[in-house]
Design a protein around this motif. Structure first.
Motif, PDB file in Angstrom:
ATOM      1  N   ASP C  59       0.856  -1.181   0.000  1.00 15.26           N
ATOM      2  CA  ASP C  59       0.000   0.000   0.000  1.00 15.26           C
ATOM      3  C   ASP C  59       0.896   1.236   0.000  1.00 15.26           C
ATOM      4  N   ALA C  60       0.304   2.393  -0.120  1.00 14.72           N
ATOM      5  CA  ALA C  60       1.100   3.614  -0.050  1.00 14.72           C
ATOM      6  C   ALA C  60       1.554   3.788   1.396  1.00 14.72           C
ATOM      7  N   GLY C  61       2.843   3.731   1.618  1.00 18.96           N
ATOM      8  CA  GLY C  61       3.369   3.841   2.967  1.00 18.96           C
ATOM      9  C   GLY C  61       3.594   5.284   3.357  1.00 18.96           C
ATOM     10  N   TRP C  62       3.611   5.542   4.663  1.00 18.52           N
ATOM     11  CA  TRP C  62       3.793   6.905   5.163  1.00 18.52           C
ATOM     12  C   TRP C  62       5.018   7.058   6.045  1.00 18.52           C
ATOM     13  N   SER C  63       5.519   5.925   6.540  1.00 19.04           N
ATOM     14  CA  SER C  63       6.691   6.028   7.398  1.00 19.04           C
ATOM     15  C   SER C  63       7.415   4.690   7.358  1.00 19.04           C
ATOM     16  N   ILE C  64       8.705   4.728   7.712  1.00 22.61           N
ATOM     17  CA  ILE C  64       9.505   3.511   7.645  1.00 22.61           C
ATOM     18  C   ILE C  64      10.462   3.487   8.828  1.00 22.61           C
ATOM     19  N   ALA C  65      10.664   2.268   9.374  1.00 20.07           N
ATOM     20  CA  ALA C  65      11.656   2.092  10.432  1.00 20.07           C
ATOM     21  C   ALA C  65      12.352   0.762  10.166  1.00 20.07           C
ATOM     22  N   VAL C  66      13.614   0.680  10.593  1.00 20.96           N
ATOM     23  CA  VAL C  66      14.373  -0.535  10.370  1.00 20.96           C
ATOM     24  C   VAL C  66      14.645  -1.193  11.717  1.00 20.96           C
ATOM     25  N   SER C  70      14.339  -6.759  10.108  1.00 21.38           N
ATOM     26  CA  SER C  70      13.185  -6.534   9.235  1.00 21.38           C
ATOM     27  C   SER C  70      12.927  -5.036   9.072  1.00 21.38           C
ATOM     28  N   LEU C  71      12.041  -4.733   8.107  1.00 25.38           N
ATOM     29  CA  LEU C  71      11.606  -3.364   7.859  1.00 25.38           C
ATOM     30  C   LEU C  71      10.168  -3.233   8.320  1.00 25.38           C
ATOM     31  N   TRP C  72       9.849  -2.069   8.839  1.00 25.46           N
ATOM     32  CA  TRP C  72       8.467  -1.789   9.216  1.00 25.46           C
ATOM     33  C   TRP C  72       8.002  -0.574   8.423  1.00 25.46           C
ATOM     34  N   VAL C  73       6.780  -0.711   7.890  1.00 22.80           N
ATOM     35  CA  VAL C  73       6.240   0.375   7.081  1.00 22.80           C
ATOM     36  C   VAL C  73       4.894   0.792   7.670  1.00 22.80           C
ATOM     37  N   GLY C  74       4.766   2.064   7.981  1.00 21.51           N
ATOM     38  CA  GLY C  74       3.505   2.582   8.516  1.00 21.51           C
ATOM     39  C   GLY C  74       2.552   2.930   7.380  1.00 21.51           C
TER      40      GLY C  74
END
Lengths: 359, 205, 276
Positions: C59-66, C70-74
């Motif tokens: 989906d269109a993501g708004w934020s990212i953290a590593v 793993s990667l996390w996408v808000g």
């Protein structure tokens, strides 16, 4: 002795009516088409401005049952009101035409004058008027990107169409600028013919200047007719002091010199004069047959009666002269015709000074 | 000396010429006539509204000074649904000016004091920063100078304040004095040109 | 401190390393690689700025953290976990609680999600919602007229720093959700203060324990010590003057990455202690 002159011989009459019917048909068709073109094709174009903000706190964030107040937004005047303006203009033109050519009563013109002054003048505050519309039309023809509201186009065209059909009925009492001056005509004097003729040329100069300034590119465009409109300050009950002074001065002058702005300055009057020269039907002072009695000559405050006829270009169809015509008075029953024994020609009971009739 | 035939011919020719001229004008202009007749501010042209120029010191106040009315027909309007309801609103406070003892700017931006600020919702009396505020523009004071519009503009603010023509006041002069003096030709008659713009050019989406 | 602009990565366009429409956020991993989230994908850049991989998001993501592995996408109403090859691992669907997730921070099993719709921070542990952070001191939620709430994990991995735009300050919470510190206040003239209606907008923490925040109008990046002492700010003229919500990420090599959302560009800054 009253000189009577009938119209031309029957063959000529029928020929003329045939020609005029042709011209009328041609003109009317064109006019019909343009009316359709004007009314059918308006485009609504409003620059919308909306910001995609999702961040602004909404009532549920603010809490305490807060209600969003109404935005103080005022929509533009509805298009229907402009339609009302056009319909009223049309109705006033029709009424003025009927008065000029059929009913012939001055009080009717005064009624139209007062109503028009109240609506187009004080209620609509003078904008948009056909006089100023000259510039919009000229500018829009010169610059195709310019917006031109249909109300402006119709305000420009309707009085001209009317002039082509029935003469300058717009000037009689529909034009608010004419109306305010017409009510100021109190002790009119007859100006020398030369003043009328050469003064009348001024309006064509003014028209040329207005067109010149209107067709300039956007930054330098200037609508001088509106800028120097002497009476709009009265309609709006505000305005710069010198414009109000100029307007007041014209009104004072107008007590003695009938409608100075219309006769000498009005650029739209110039256009109407050109068009009404070719009018299908122009004002006839007598109700039926034209006479050369000359009793009406002094009755026109605008110097528009020449050679005992209403001048097609200058007559503003104010209906003042009708009441001075003996034939009209006979028709209204104000005077009676009596037959004097042994004399065949008709004579009137009221004594008449003999008039040198010109032919 | 008038030859009736010749006179009638001239009459007929003149009449036809006039009819054709009028009809032609009607057709040419009728094709692109618009239904409304009003003056409006084109947001993407107005320096006070469009993006790019920021800061109230850059304001263009022609709308306030040039209208023929005593109090201009152009007024600032705050769209409450888009207002951020900030505590330190740069359109309300003169944020570049000195600070007051409460940590808020001491002076207001509006030269006519036309913006009314009201805390709304469940008001926290101890921390002004924890409150939402409603900013309403007092129509009787605002003259449309545009300073608040410049300060609230994106990206510094949310752009909830705009300059609008108040059509209940505008007398719709044919020769609009504001349009004459508008430096960007942003004050135009509503018409089919240019194509309607949904958002400000270059705005954040 | 020396704060210099080094170079620009990516941009708006059709090339592989460029974004078509939008650039939402950036993050760095332990190997100093840069992840840029935009359009509907994640672009991975090497520390040298070479495009290494393109990982699509659902989906269109708004934020990212590593995280560690793993990667996390808000997203809107959810958070997605991907492995480093872009394979979806799990997805936290919490549409009742979560709005638009514009900030993410991960430490071990703990996930902090900044929710711009509800203007709060949600704390998840092992994918389960635990509590909200900051709602005790901010009784009306975080005040974010700019529409973005951003947070960052501090270098000590025991606290989270949050940019609170309308209150013109940076707030620090421990992982129990208790406010432990805050600094900054309104001011237009001193660079140590935050100006305008709502600044700072975004935040990150460097490995050295410094806190970098971004501002809009004018767009710039400021660096503070972890105690809130102003150190330096970015040079002028790097960003488009209309840009806002500049997302930040720092790697362990003294590089500070900052997005320019209007131009879809990533500006690379060098942050070096003077005298070395």
């Amino acid at each position: 002795m009253i000189l009577m002159r009938t119209q031309s011989d029957p063959i000529l009459v029928s020929m003329r009516s045939g020609l005029s019917a042709w011209a009328q048909g041609c003109g009317l068709l064109t006019l019909l088409f343009l009316m359709l073109a004007t009314v059918m094709l308006p485009v609504r174009g409003q620059e919308e401005y909306s910001r995609p903000v999702t961040a602004a706190p909404q009532p549920e964030d603010i809490g305490d049952s807060y209600q969003l107040p109404a935005v103080q937004h005022v929509a533009p005047r509805s298009t229907w009101w402009y339609a009302v303006d056009v319909v009223l203009l049309f109705a006033a033109l029709v009424a003025a035409a009927l008065v000029a050519h059929r009913w012939r009563r001055r009080w009717m013109v005064v009624t139209i004058t007062v109503a028009s002054l109240a609506y187009f003048g004080f209620f609509r505050q003078g904008c948009v008027c056909p006089i100023g519309a000259i510039q919009n039309v000229a500018a829009a023809i010169a610059d195709p990107t310019l917006a031109v509201p249909f109300v402006v186009v119709l305000f420009f065209l309707l009085p001209l169409i009317a002039a082509l059909l029935v003469g300058r009925v717009f000037c009689s009492g529909v034009c608010p600028l004419g109306a305010i001056q017409d009510l100021a005509v109190l002790w009119p004097v007859q100006l020398p013919r030369a003043v009328d003729r050469w003064g009348g040329m001024l309006k064509y100069l003014y028209l040329a200047a207005a067109l010149w300034f209107a067709v300039q590119p956007a930054g330098e465009r200037d609508f001088i007719i509106c800028r120097f409109d002497p009476f709009v300050g009265f309609f709006r009950l505000s305005g710069s002091a010198w414009m109000l002074l100029l307007g007041g001065g014209l009104l004072v002058l107008g007590m003695f010199v009938g409608r100075p702005y219309c006769r000498f300055l009005c650029p739209y009057g110039g256009l109407l004069a050109i068009v009404s020269r070719y009018a299908l039907k122009s004002v006839c002072i007598t109700p039926d047959e034209e006479l050369d009695c000359g009793l009406c000559a002094e009755s026109c405050p605008f110097g528009a009666i020449r050679n005992l006829r209403a001048d097609r270009a200058d007559c503003m169809a104010c209906a003042r002269c009708f009441a001075h015509c003996p034939r009209q008075q006979v028709k209204w029953g104000e005077i009676e015709l009596v037959e004097i024994e042994n004399t065949k020609p008709i004579q009137l009971r009221t004594p008449l000074a003999p008039v040198e009739a010109k032919t | 000396m008038n030859d009736p035939d010749r006179r009638q011919f001239l009459q007929r020719t003149g009449r036809t010429t006039c009819a054709v001229a009028l009809g032609g004008t009607g057709i040419v202009l009728g094709r692109r006539a618009c239904s409304e007749d009003a003056w409006a501010i084109v947001p993407n042209k107005c320096v006070n509204i469009r993006l790019g120029v920021t800061g109230s010191e850059q304001v263009c106040d022609v709308c306030a000074t040039d209208c023929v009315l005593p109090l201009s027909a152009v007024r600032a309007v705050n769209d409450h649904a888009e207002c951020g309801r900030c505590c330190i609103c740069p359109a309300y406070y003169d944020v570049r000016g000195p600070m007051g003892p409460d940590g808020l700017p001491a002076k207001k931006l509006c030269p006519r004091d036309a913006i009314v600020r009201t805390p709304i919702g469940e008001v926290d009396p101890y921390d002004p920063l924890n409150n939402f505020y409603e900013y309403t523009i007092d129509e009787s004071k605002c003259n449309g100078c545009g300073r608040c519009v410049m300060e609230c503009k994106d990206p510094a603010g949310l752009g909830s304040i705009r300059l609008e023509v108040r059509y209940d006041l505008c007398v719709c002069c044919n020769q609009c004095s504001i349009a004459q003096h508008c430096p960007e030709e942003a004050y135009c008659r509503i018409g089919p040109q240019p194509a309607p713009a949904r958002t400000l050019e270059g705005g954040h989406v | 401190m020396q704060f210099t602009h080094s170079h620009t990565l990516s941009g708006k366009g059709d090339r592989a390393e460029e974004f078509h429409v939008r650039l939402a956020g950036i993050a760095t991993d332990a190997e100093h690689r840069l992840y840029a989230l935009g359009d509907r994908e994640i672009k991975r850049f090497t520390p040298d700025g070479e495009l290494e991989a393109q990982l699509p998001t659902s989906d269109a993501g708004w934020s990212i953290a590593v995280g560690e592995d793993s990667l996390w996408v808000g997203l809107q109403g959810g958070i997605e976990q991907l492995d480093f090859d872009g394979k979806p691992l799990q997805r936290i669907e919490d549409a009742d609680r979560l709005g638009l997730v514009t900030g993410l921070a991960v430490v071990g099993e703990t996930l902090l999600a900044a929710d711009a719709t509800n203007r709060t921070i949600h704390l998840y542990r092992s994918g389960k919602w635990v509590q909200e952070v900051g709602n005790k001191v901010n009784t009306r939620g975080f005040m974010i007229p700019n529409g973005v709430l951003d947070l960052a994990l501090d270098a000590d991995h025991a606290s989270v720093v949050v940019a609170h735009p309308q209150k013109h300050r940076v707030e620090r919470y421990n992982l129990k959700g208790v406010l432990t510190d805050r600094f900054g206040h309104f001011g237009m003239n001193d660079p140590a203060d935050f100006g305008g209606c709502c600044n700072p907008t975004n935040i990150t923490a460097t490995a050295e324990g410094m806190i970098a925040v971004s501002e809009k109008a004018p767009p710039r990046v400021k660096v503070f010590t972890s105690e809130g002492e102003f150190l330096t700010q970015s040079p002028d003229g790097v960003f488009d003057s209309n840009t806002k919500n500049i997302d930040l990420a720092a790697d362990g090599h003294g590089r500070l990455y900052a997005t320019d959302p209007l131009r879809c560009a990533i500006e690379v800054f060098l942050l070096q202690a003077t005298g070395h």
